[in-house]
Scaffold this motif. Structure first.
Motif, PDB file in Angstrom:
ATOM      1  N   ARG A 184       0.646   4.765   0.596  1.00 23.41           N
ATOM      2  CA  ARG A 184       0.155   5.716   1.131  1.00 23.41           C
ATOM      3  C   ARG A 184       0.733   7.259   0.861  1.00 23.41           C
ATOM      4  O   ARG A 184      -0.041   8.595   1.064  1.00 23.41           O
ATOM      5  N   ALA A 185       1.986   7.288   0.148  1.00 21.49           N
ATOM      6  CA  ALA A 185       2.115   9.116   0.115  1.00 21.49           C
ATOM      7  C   ALA A 185       2.959   8.976  -0.939  1.00 21.49           C
ATOM      8  O   ALA A 185       3.966   7.913  -0.294  1.00 21.49           O
TER       9      ALA A 185
ATOM     10  N   ASP B  84       0.517  -0.847   0.085  1.00 24.36           N
ATOM     11  CA  ASP B  84      -0.582  -0.180   0.021  1.00 24.36           C
ATOM     12  C   ASP B  84       1.048   1.215  -0.585  1.00 24.36           C
ATOM     13  O   ASP B  84       1.659   1.425   0.947  1.00 24.36           O
TER      14      ASP B  84
ATOM     15  N   GLN C 234       5.932  10.360   8.764  1.00 24.76           N
ATOM     16  CA  GLN C 234       4.936  10.041   7.976  1.00 24.76           C
ATOM     17  C   GLN C 234       5.161   8.400   7.117  1.00 24.76           C
ATOM     18  O   GLN C 234       6.086   8.362   6.629  1.00 24.76           O
TER      19      GLN C 234
ATOM     20  N   VAL D 205       4.827   6.308   5.042  1.00 26.64           N
ATOM     21  CA  VAL D 205       4.408   6.539   2.919  1.00 26.64           C
ATOM     22  C   VAL D 205       4.556   5.421   1.932  1.00 26.64           C
ATOM     23  O   VAL D 205       3.726   5.453   1.004  1.00 26.64           O
ATOM     24  N   ILE D 206       4.901   4.205   2.901  1.00 26.23           N
ATOM     25  CA  ILE D 206       4.802   3.018   2.305  1.00 26.23           C
ATOM     26  C   ILE D 206       4.380   1.737   2.934  1.00 26.23           C
ATOM     27  O   ILE D 206       5.151   1.600   4.132  1.00 26.23           O
ATOM     28  N   GLU D 207       3.213   1.284   3.145  1.00 25.04           N
ATOM     29  CA  GLU D 207       3.130  -0.257   3.896  1.00 25.04           C
ATOM     30  C   GLU D 207       2.542  -1.931   3.308  1.00 25.04           C
ATOM     31  O   GLU D 207       2.200  -1.568   2.375  1.00 25.04           O
ATOM     32  N   TYR D 208       3.937  -2.763   4.062  1.00 25.68           N
ATOM     33  CA  TYR D 208       3.635  -3.983   3.004  1.00 25.68           C
ATOM     34  C   TYR D 208       3.802  -4.618   4.186  1.00 25.68           C
ATOM     35  O   TYR D 208       4.248  -5.081   5.187  1.00 25.68           O
TER      36      TYR D 208
ATOM     37  N   LYS E   4       6.620  -0.581   7.816  1.00 21.95           N
ATOM     38  CA  LYS E   4       5.882   0.682   7.765  1.00 21.95           C
ATOM     39  C   LYS E   4       6.898   1.684   7.241  1.00 21.95           C
ATOM     40  O   LYS E   4       8.692   1.536   7.542  1.00 21.95           O
TER      41      LYS E   4
END
Length: 153
Positions: free
Chosen positions: A95-96, A93, A136, A138-141, A129
């Motif tokens: 996210r930013a 995901d 912040q 920015v990516i989560e997997y 994360k």
């Protein structure tokens, strides 16, 4: 003599374990080299005039895949040397955006850990994360990896 810098074995990755990597700053060179290597010639990544005058994104944006692969590099060098056997799957995901000049690190939590039927390796899933210098995500997997067990003598 002990070798330093080796990865974590299955036994060192129980459910709930948390750790984080060192940080790394994303550079203009990282973005250019990644685009040239992958062929990701999206105008957001190669046309600074477009970014400045036509995009809702302001700044030198990096492909999400670059942020993810740098995160993986931070993890490989600190947790998987000689112990990682296979990357099996993941959910990702973004996210930013990640920009040139951002410094990212990875915070991990083991959310699944079980032995395989062979008993000499385990399956470990982490929630990773990718966090920038502002805190912040920015990516989560959530990768699932096969990891060696300690040698039993």
């Amino acid at each position: 003599m002990e070798t330093v810098g080796l990865g974590l074995h299955f036994e060192e990755l129980p459910m709930g374990k948390q750790f984080k990597t060192i940080g790394r700053t994303i550079t203009e060179s990282d973005i250019v080299n990644f685009i040239n290597c992958t062929g990701m010639t999206e105008v957001l990544f190669i046309d600074l005039e477009y970014l400045e005058n036509h995009s809702d994104i302001r700044g030198r944006v990096a492909p999400g895949a670059l942020g993810y692969t740098i995160a993986e590099g931070l993890l490989v060098q600190s947790t998987m040397q000689h112990t990682g056997l296979a990357f099996l799957n993941m959910e990702l995901d973004v996210r930013a955006p990640v920009f040139a000049g951002d410094t990212i690190h990875v915070e991990c939590e083991v959310i699944e850990s079980r032995l395989t039927s062979k008993g000499t390796r385990g399956l470990v899933r982490t929630r990773n994360k990718v966090i920038n210098q502002n805190g912040q995500v920015v990516i989560e997997y959530t990768p699932l990896r096969m990891v060696k067990c300690r040698d039993i003598d």
